[in-house]
Design an enzyme around this catalytic site. Structure first.
Site, PDB file in Angstrom:
ATOM      1  N   ARG A 112      -1.177   0.854   2.655  1.00 31.57           N
ATOM      2  CA  ARG A 112      -1.474   0.273   1.333  1.00 31.57           C
ATOM      3  C   ARG A 112      -2.366   1.269   0.616  1.00 31.57           C
ATOM      4  NH1 ARG A 112      -3.150  -5.784  -0.499  1.00 31.57           N
ATOM      5  NH2 ARG A 112      -0.909  -5.916  -0.217  1.00 31.57           N
ATOM      6  N   HIS A 139       5.663  -2.882  -4.691  1.00 34.69           N
ATOM      7  CA  HIS A 139       5.231  -3.754  -3.588  1.00 34.69           C
ATOM      8  C   HIS A 139       6.491  -4.290  -2.895  1.00 34.69           C
ATOM      9  CE1 HIS A 139       2.811  -6.089  -1.059  1.00 34.69           C
ATOM     10  NE2 HIS A 139       2.206  -6.894  -1.914  1.00 34.69           N
ATOM     11  N   GLN A 142       6.479  -7.432  -0.451  1.00 30.80           N
ATOM     12  CA  GLN A 142       6.322  -8.703  -1.149  1.00 30.80           C
ATOM     13  C   GLN A 142       7.680  -9.216  -1.635  1.00 30.80           C
ATOM     14  OE1 GLN A 142       3.526 -10.692  -1.852  1.00 30.80           O
ATOM     15  NE2 GLN A 142       5.140 -12.086  -2.515  1.00 30.80           N
ATOM     16  N   ASP A 234       1.843 -12.574 -11.925  1.00 29.77           N
ATOM     17  CA  ASP A 234       0.903 -11.890 -11.026  1.00 29.77           C
ATOM     18  C   ASP A 234      -0.391 -11.694 -11.820  1.00 29.77           C
ATOM     19  OD1 ASP A 234      -0.276 -10.408  -8.961  1.00 29.77           O
ATOM     20  OD2 ASP A 234       0.851  -8.564  -9.395  1.00 29.77           O
ATOM     21  N   CYS A 274       2.793 -13.776  -6.124  1.00 26.02           N
ATOM     22  CA  CYS A 274       2.607 -13.061  -4.854  1.00 26.02           C
ATOM     23  C   CYS A 274       1.285 -13.444  -4.183  1.00 26.02           C
ATOM     24  CB  CYS A 274       2.648 -11.564  -5.099  1.00 26.02           C
ATOM     25  SG  CYS A 274       1.479 -11.007  -6.347  1.00 26.02           S
ATOM     26  N   ARG A 302       6.552 -13.717   4.063  1.00 29.64           N
ATOM     27  CA  ARG A 302       6.086 -12.348   4.302  1.00 29.64           C
ATOM     28  C   ARG A 302       6.244 -12.000   5.780  1.00 29.64           C
ATOM     29  NH1 ARG A 302       2.665  -9.850   0.687  1.00 29.64           N
ATOM     30  NH2 ARG A 302       3.149  -8.076   2.017  1.00 29.64           N
TER      31      ARG A 302
END
Ligand code: CP
Ligand code: NVA
Length: 315
Positions: A112, A139, A142, A234, A274, A302
């Site tokens: 990340r 991402h 996700q 988001d 998310c 996830r």
């Protein structure tokens, strides 16, 4: 460090299967991954030894609850082992050295990062797969969980419409690319100055032309949400943008997903996020707690999507 233009991020390298970005998975791999994820969710014990003897390094420059814990659990549930390191990657030594240390110890790297360039550089030098666990541009992990959630809810992707209201950010980019290739109509409403990256829009446009889906960019949230099966938002301020947060709150004020906006979607539409969410900013408490909010299904998925991803990339 040299930047990696998006146009040069296109090759899918089956022999060194990185997930630097969503399009590193072929259409067939994506479809297969979703099927495996559903099977793993149903019959987790069948996969309990899939990663026996394998170790995975998690390198995180930014905070995480869902991504870190679901990767750690996924690896454990598949019989593997993980090690975790938090902090800047490549600050004490060149990224090419970090990559070539890690690939002597572990069988895959999950990173990340602040910059997509860091992911690209790690993947370039690492002999083991590198998985993007969020960067400034994408991402992908996700969105694997998100489309798995849509598949469970609606069955077929064809004919679905997903609307995104808010920032044209990493999550929006990954959603746009994956919806376009799966044949899901995608509409995004952003204020001027916060549109998605034009190169990624152009890629999504190309994919939509192939799948027969539509891609709409607008500054009008009501237009985006009209007739949608899923309404997604988001945070307005992503990790690393904290200094801009007052300006962003002002710019995005009309883009909140509230009861009024959600009501413009189909009567069976789901709300997606998310997480983490900033309640009463990008989404009201009433919408995130709505009976048609699937945010915790996304979070649950996830785990399953990443188990399938690890299996595909490493087994
Ligand atoms: N959605 C997501 O990536 O959450 P974390 O930042 O907690 O990992
Ligand atoms: N866009 C957000 C997503 C967090 C999961 C961020 O990058 O901070």
């Amino acid at each position: 460090m040299a930047a990696f233009p998006i146009s040069q991020q296109q090759t899918t390298r089956i022999s060194a299967p990185d997930l630097r970005r969503d399009l590193d998975l072929t259409d067939d791999e994506l479809a297969g991954l979703l099927d495996i994820a559903l099977d793993m969710k149903q019959s987790p014990r069948d996969y309990a030894h899939a990663l026996d003897g394998k170790s995975i390094g998690l390198l995180f420059e930014k905070a995480s609850l869902r991504t870190r814990l679901t990767f750690e659990l996924a690896i454990k549930q598949l019989g593997g082992d993980s090690v975790f390191s938090e902090g800047p990657i490549g600050a004490r030594e060149p990224l090419k050295d970090v990559a070539r240390n890690l690939d002597r110890w572990v069988h895959a790297i999950v990173a990340r990062t602040f910059s997509q360039d860091t992911i690209e550089e790690l993947a370039r030098w690492s002999a083991v797969p590198v998985i993007n666990a969020l960067s400034d541009l994408y991402h992908p992990c996700q969105v694997l969980a998100d489309v798995l959630t849509l598949k469970e809810r609606f069955g077929d992707f064809a004919g679905l419409k997903l609307a995104f209201s808010g920032d044209g950010n990493n999550v929006a980019h990954s959603l746009m690319l994956t919806c376009a290739r799966l044949g899901i109509d995608f509409a995004i409403a952003t204020p001027h100055g916060y549109e998605p990256n034009p190169e990624i829009v152009a890629q999504a446009d190309g994919l939509a032309a192939v799948s027969g889906s539509t891609l709409l960019l607008t500054d009008n949230p009501a237009e985006a949400v009209d007739g949608a099966h899923a309404v997604y938002t988001d945070v307005w301020t992503s990790m690393g943008q904290e200094k801009e947060s007052a300006r962003r709150r002002k710019a995005f004020a009309g883009y909140q997903v509230n009861d009024e906006l959600f009501a413009l979607a189909r009567p069976d539409a789901v709300f997606m996020h998310c997480l983490p969410a900033h309640r009463e900013e990008e989404v009201t408490d009433s919408v995130i707690e709505h009976s048609r909010s699937v945010v915790f299904d996304q979070a649950e998925n996830r785990l399953h999507a990443q188990k399938a991803l690890l299996l595909m990339m490493m087994a």
